[in-house]
Design a protein around this motif. Structure first.
Motif, PDB file in Angstrom:
ATOM      1  N   VAL A   1      10.869 -10.519   0.230  1.00 30.65           N
ATOM      2  CA  VAL A   1      10.739  -9.230  -0.463  1.00 30.65           C
ATOM      3  C   VAL A   1       9.305  -8.711  -0.599  1.00 30.65           C
ATOM      4  O   VAL A   1       9.103  -7.592  -1.031  1.00 30.65           O
ATOM      5  CB  VAL A   1      11.407  -9.246  -1.864  1.00 30.65           C
ATOM      6  CG1 VAL A   1      12.903  -9.432  -1.743  1.00 30.65           C
ATOM      7  CG2 VAL A   1      10.816 -10.316  -2.759  1.00 30.65           C
TER       8      VAL A   1
ATOM      9  N   ALA B   1       5.152  -8.377   1.047  1.00 28.37           N
ATOM     10  CA  ALA B   1       4.308  -8.419   2.244  1.00 28.37           C
ATOM     11  C   ALA B   1       2.897  -7.974   1.903  1.00 28.37           C
ATOM     12  O   ALA B   1       2.682  -7.292   0.902  1.00 28.37           O
ATOM     13  CB  ALA B   1       4.877  -7.501   3.316  1.00 28.37           C
TER      14      ALA B   1
ATOM     15  N   THR C   1       0.094  -5.587   3.194  1.00 29.66           N
ATOM     16  CA  THR C   1       0.020  -4.459   4.111  1.00 29.66           C
ATOM     17  C   THR C   1      -1.412  -3.948   4.221  1.00 29.66           C
ATOM     18  O   THR C   1      -2.181  -4.044   3.282  1.00 29.66           O
ATOM     19  CB  THR C   1       0.908  -3.293   3.625  1.00 29.66           C
ATOM     20  OG1 THR C   1       0.571  -2.995   2.266  1.00 29.66           O
ATOM     21  CG2 THR C   1       2.363  -3.642   3.710  1.00 29.66           C
TER      22      THR C   1
ATOM     23  N   LYS D   1      -3.184  -3.726  -5.151  1.00 31.35           N
ATOM     24  CA  LYS D   1      -4.374  -3.803  -4.300  1.00 31.35           C
ATOM     25  C   LYS D   1      -4.970  -5.214  -4.211  1.00 31.35           C
ATOM     26  O   LYS D   1      -5.167  -5.861  -5.246  1.00 31.35           O
ATOM     27  CB  LYS D   1      -5.455  -2.906  -4.886  1.00 31.35           C
ATOM     28  CG  LYS D   1      -5.386  -1.477  -4.435  1.00 31.35           C
ATOM     29  CD  LYS D   1      -6.539  -0.699  -5.046  1.00 31.35           C
ATOM     30  CE  LYS D   1      -7.117   0.253  -4.009  1.00 31.35           C
ATOM     31  NZ  LYS D   1      -8.345   0.905  -4.463  1.00 31.35           N
ATOM     32  N   ILE D   2      -5.298  -5.656  -3.013  1.00 34.60           N
ATOM     33  CA  ILE D   2      -6.100  -6.868  -2.835  1.00 34.60           C
ATOM     34  C   ILE D   2      -7.566  -6.453  -2.752  1.00 34.60           C
ATOM     35  O   ILE D   2      -8.437  -7.021  -3.399  1.00 34.60           O
ATOM     36  CB  ILE D   2      -5.698  -7.629  -1.545  1.00 34.60           C
ATOM     37  CG1 ILE D   2      -4.234  -8.066  -1.633  1.00 34.60           C
ATOM     38  CG2 ILE D   2      -6.615  -8.824  -1.307  1.00 34.60           C
ATOM     39  CD1 ILE D   2      -3.687  -8.638  -0.335  1.00 34.60           C
TER      40      ILE D   2
ATOM     41  N   VAL E   1      -8.724  -2.022   1.358  1.00 38.01           N
ATOM     42  CA  VAL E   1      -7.888  -1.725   2.525  1.00 38.01           C
ATOM     43  C   VAL E   1      -6.571  -2.501   2.582  1.00 38.01           C
ATOM     44  O   VAL E   1      -5.734  -2.223   3.433  1.00 38.01           O
ATOM     45  CB  VAL E   1      -8.656  -1.921   3.858  1.00 38.01           C
ATOM     46  CG1 VAL E   1      -9.806  -0.924   3.976  1.00 38.01           C
ATOM     47  CG2 VAL E   1      -9.174  -3.336   4.016  1.00 38.01           C
ATOM     48  N   ARG E   2      -6.403  -3.477   1.702  1.00 38.18           N
ATOM     49  CA  ARG E   2      -5.188  -4.306   1.744  1.00 38.18           C
ATOM     50  C   ARG E   2      -4.450  -4.288   0.418  1.00 38.18           C
ATOM     51  O   ARG E   2      -5.077  -4.192  -0.639  1.00 38.18           O
ATOM     52  CB  ARG E   2      -5.558  -5.758   2.056  1.00 38.18           C
ATOM     53  CG  ARG E   2      -5.765  -5.998   3.526  1.00 38.18           C
ATOM     54  CD  ARG E   2      -6.426  -7.330   3.756  1.00 38.18           C
ATOM     55  NE  ARG E   2      -7.852  -7.234   3.600  1.00 38.18           N
ATOM     56  CZ  ARG E   2      -8.743  -7.810   4.408  1.00 38.18           C
ATOM     57  NH1 ARG E   2      -8.334  -8.546   5.408  1.00 38.18           N
ATOM     58  NH2 ARG E   2     -10.032  -7.659   4.210  1.00 38.18           N
ATOM     59  N   ALA E   3      -3.144  -4.467   0.474  1.00 45.55           N
ATOM     60  CA  ALA E   3      -2.357  -4.527  -0.751  1.00 45.55           C
ATOM     61  C   ALA E   3      -1.144  -5.418  -0.545  1.00 45.55           C
ATOM     62  O   ALA E   3      -0.720  -5.649   0.587  1.00 45.55           O
ATOM     63  CB  ALA E   3      -1.895  -3.124  -1.139  1.00 45.55           C
ATOM     64  N   ILE E   4      -0.612  -5.943  -1.665  1.00 47.11           N
ATOM     65  CA  ILE E   4       0.665  -6.647  -1.608  1.00 47.11           C
ATOM     66  C   ILE E   4       1.740  -5.658  -2.019  1.00 47.11           C
ATOM     67  O   ILE E   4       1.674  -5.063  -3.092  1.00 47.11           O
ATOM     68  CB  ILE E   4       0.656  -7.878  -2.536  1.00 47.11           C
ATOM     69  CG1 ILE E   4      -0.367  -8.886  -2.002  1.00 47.11           C
ATOM     70  CG2 ILE E   4       2.051  -8.494  -2.637  1.00 47.11           C
ATOM     71  CD1 ILE E   4      -0.408 -10.190  -2.766  1.00 47.11           C
ATOM     72  N   THR E   5       2.708  -5.464  -1.139  1.00 53.70           N
ATOM     73  CA  THR E   5       3.741  -4.468  -1.420  1.00 53.70           C
ATOM     74  C   THR E   5       5.102  -5.129  -1.578  1.00 53.70           C
ATOM     75  O   THR E   5       5.378  -6.156  -0.973  1.00 53.70           O
ATOM     76  CB  THR E   5       3.838  -3.438  -0.274  1.00 53.70           C
ATOM     77  OG1 THR E   5       3.976  -4.138   0.958  1.00 53.70           O
ATOM     78  CG2 THR E   5       2.625  -2.556  -0.219  1.00 53.70           C
ATOM     79  N   ASN E   6       5.915  -4.539  -2.426  1.00 54.44           N
ATOM     80  CA  ASN E   6       7.300  -4.972  -2.567  1.00 54.44           C
ATOM     81  C   ASN E   6       8.161  -4.026  -1.747  1.00 54.44           C
ATOM     82  O   ASN E   6       8.145  -2.825  -1.976  1.00 54.44           O
ATOM     83  CB  ASN E   6       7.710  -4.924  -4.038  1.00 54.44           C
ATOM     84  CG  ASN E   6       7.382  -6.208  -4.721  1.00 54.44           C
ATOM     85  OD1 ASN E   6       6.263  -6.696  -4.588  1.00 54.44           O
ATOM     86  ND2 ASN E   6       8.329  -6.790  -5.421  1.00 54.44           N
ATOM     87  N   HIS E   7       8.868  -4.612  -0.795  1.00 47.03           N
ATOM     88  CA  HIS E   7       9.715  -3.781   0.065  1.00 47.03           C
ATOM     89  C   HIS E   7      10.756  -3.094  -0.788  1.00 47.03           C
ATOM     90  O   HIS E   7      11.482  -3.749  -1.508  1.00 47.03           O
ATOM     91  CB  HIS E   7      10.489  -4.628   1.068  1.00 47.03           C
ATOM     92  CG  HIS E   7       9.612  -5.407   1.969  1.00 47.03           C
ATOM     93  ND1 HIS E   7       8.667  -4.824   2.760  1.00 47.03           N
ATOM     94  CD2 HIS E   7       9.534  -6.734   2.210  1.00 47.03           C
ATOM     95  CE1 HIS E   7       8.051  -5.775   3.445  1.00 47.03           C
ATOM     96  NE2 HIS E   7       8.548  -6.937   3.120  1.00 47.03           N
TER      97      HIS E   7
ATOM     98  N   HIS F   1       5.729   6.494  -0.837  1.00 44.29           N
ATOM     99  CA  HIS F   1       6.446   5.982   0.336  1.00 44.29           C
ATOM    100  C   HIS F   1       7.965   6.057   0.200  1.00 44.29           C
ATOM    101  O   HIS F   1       8.680   6.086   1.200  1.00 44.29           O
ATOM    102  CB  HIS F   1       6.076   4.510   0.584  1.00 44.29           C
ATOM    103  CG  HIS F   1       4.845   4.349   1.417  1.00 44.29           C
ATOM    104  ND1 HIS F   1       4.743   4.880   2.676  1.00 44.29           N
ATOM    105  CD2 HIS F   1       3.667   3.732   1.166  1.00 44.29           C
ATOM    106  CE1 HIS F   1       3.548   4.596   3.165  1.00 44.29           C
ATOM    107  NE2 HIS F   1       2.869   3.910   2.268  1.00 44.29           N
TER     108      HIS F   1
ATOM    109  N   ASP G   1       5.928  -9.109  -9.423  1.00 44.04           N
ATOM    110  CA  ASP G   1       5.781 -10.049 -10.538  1.00 44.04           C
ATOM    111  C   ASP G   1       4.326 -10.454 -10.742  1.00 44.04           C
ATOM    112  O   ASP G   1       3.943 -10.908 -11.812  1.00 44.04           O
ATOM    113  CB  ASP G   1       6.604 -11.315 -10.267  1.00 44.04           C
ATOM    114  CG  ASP G   1       8.094 -11.041 -10.266  1.00 44.04           C
ATOM    115  OD1 ASP G   1       8.528 -10.215 -11.089  1.00 44.04           O
ATOM    116  OD2 ASP G   1       8.812 -11.640  -9.444  1.00 44.04           O
ATOM    117  N   PHE G   2       3.541 -10.327  -9.685  1.00 44.79           N
ATOM    118  CA  PHE G   2       2.144 -10.793  -9.723  1.00 44.79           C
ATOM    119  C   PHE G   2       1.204  -9.736  -9.168  1.00 44.79           C
ATOM    120  O   PHE G   2       1.586  -8.916  -8.357  1.00 44.79           O
ATOM    121  CB  PHE G   2       2.000 -12.057  -8.867  1.00 44.79           C
ATOM    122  CG  PHE G   2       2.808 -13.213  -9.362  1.00 44.79           C
ATOM    123  CD1 PHE G   2       2.289 -14.064 -10.328  1.00 44.79           C
ATOM    124  CD2 PHE G   2       4.093 -13.434  -8.897  1.00 44.79           C
ATOM    125  CE1 PHE G   2       3.034 -15.126 -10.805  1.00 44.79           C
ATOM    126  CE2 PHE G   2       4.850 -14.496  -9.371  1.00 44.79           C
ATOM    127  CZ  PHE G   2       4.318 -15.345 -10.322  1.00 44.79           C
TER     128      PHE G   2
END
Lengths: 241, 241
Positions: free
Chosen positions: A17, A19, A21, B13-14, B17-23, B50, B94-95
């Motif tokens: 669930v 990723a 990105t 956001k990480i 330019v990067r992030a953790i996304t929940n589908h 999105h 969750d995180f």
């Protein structure tokens, strides 16, 4: 003329669930494709479902998600077809998740002093039975391993193709941006690098420097200016061949 | 009747330019909004750029990215307005990333045996001057900290609202799914939980169980069936009040 464009941003699975990105709307890739399409160039476009799509005839889309998908699709296309140019504008993840564990797992792995800590964490993650990481822990630790550099494959697959690479940095002095771009150009045997800074991108405004092998720098200020600059420089080099 | 729906998936956001996304496509939230909109319900929709958007009148969109944004927007809306129901279908992370370091940084932090390892890693990350993590390392370590549980805020803000929560698991036996849903219902004082399993979602096909406080379970097999079931059950409960 036939070219290959990569556009959008890769996405690396953490679990079923989640990723990691890479932000990229695909707007610049779209502008580049549309600029070439106006000149009746045949275009293969490697992109993602989320990225915006160019309009124009002779554009064929190939969808990918992860860096591994990108590698496979790029190799397949560059084995099947010969491209006059490859424009690699996709934002590719430098890393891909290797393991996800809790802080407690990390601490116990450290306590046993494994020779290879990332490997020990992969083992711990594999022993977990749930497919989705539980949220019952205060901290989660994700270890990522380095992805292969996709840009470095392009000239190995087709030494004669014209390669345009991209370098995106965040809020750095211009001279640093140009130096990093020059290094990338040399390392990857690119013909051009488009160097840009996230701090100078907002909507259609997009400041970029196009650097060639002779270290000549041309500047553009919007996505369509960058697209037209890349197209004209690539076509000039193609004609001079 | 006025309701609040959350839909889509958060993105944490990480770095720049990067992030953790929940589908989450937002398709189920869209179906739910459209089902209520047909009955002239006023809808506030907290969602992401999105996510797919519902069609219908009286739907107002409020855009967020991260869980922190969601918390703020939810609190603002639930302070300004009274909702007959809140349908919290958003996939919430969750995180959230707390620090990104190299494996070498992690090892040196461990060697100094800090009382608080996550804190020590935050310090190391803060000392780094570049805004984008360098790719010159074989492994990257991202430590994430737990986000507040957004669902638990809803009944605290408006005890009288009808709360519909969601529980998504991955490939688990039905009885486990129902037990986890029941626990979430009790813990968050929800009136309903829609329990679903990612392994049973494909396109419009979407298997779900709607559980109420009396532990009655109703089943649905598509997104529009789930949407209509939630709408009719919420409306029945609202009328019975």
């Amino acid at each position: 003329m036939r070219i290959l464009i990569t556009s959008g941003g890769t996405s690396e699975k953490i679990d079923d669930v989640r990723a990691i990105t890479n932000h990229s709307s695909g707007k610049l890739g779209k502008a580049i494709a549309e600029s070439f399409a106006k000149s009746d160039v045949m275009i293969d476009m490697i992109t993602t479902r989320h990225a915006v799509k160019p309009e124009g005839k002779n554009i064929q889309h190939h969808y990918i998600e992860s860096t591994a998908d990108l590698e496979k699709t790029l190799k397949d296309l560059m084995t099947a077809n010969t491209y006059d140019a490859v424009i690699h504008s996709m934002a590719v993840s430098d890393f891909t998740p290797e393991s996800s564990t809790t802080l407690e797992d990390l601490k116990s792995a450290i306590a046993t002093q494994p020779a290879d800590l990332p490997e020990a964490l992969v083992d711990i993650a594999n022993e977990r039975t749930e497919k989705k990481i539980s949220s019952d822990t205060d901290h989660l630790v994700i270890v990522l391993k380095k992805n292969p550099k996709i840009i470095s494959l392009i000239k190995k697959l087709q030494p004669e193709t014209i390669l345009v690479g991209f370098k995106l940095l965040v809020d750095v002095p211009m001279i640093e941006l140009l130096n990093v771009a020059k290094k990338s150009l040399e390392k990857n045997h690119a013909d051009f690098i488009l160097a840009n800074d996230l701090a100078e991108i907002r909507g259609e405004k997009h400041h970029g420097y196009l650097i060639n092998k002779q270290q000549k720098v041309k500047e553009a200020h919007t996505k369509s200016e960058i697209a037209d600059l890349i197209k004209s420089e690539v076509m000039k080099l193609e004609e001079a061949k």
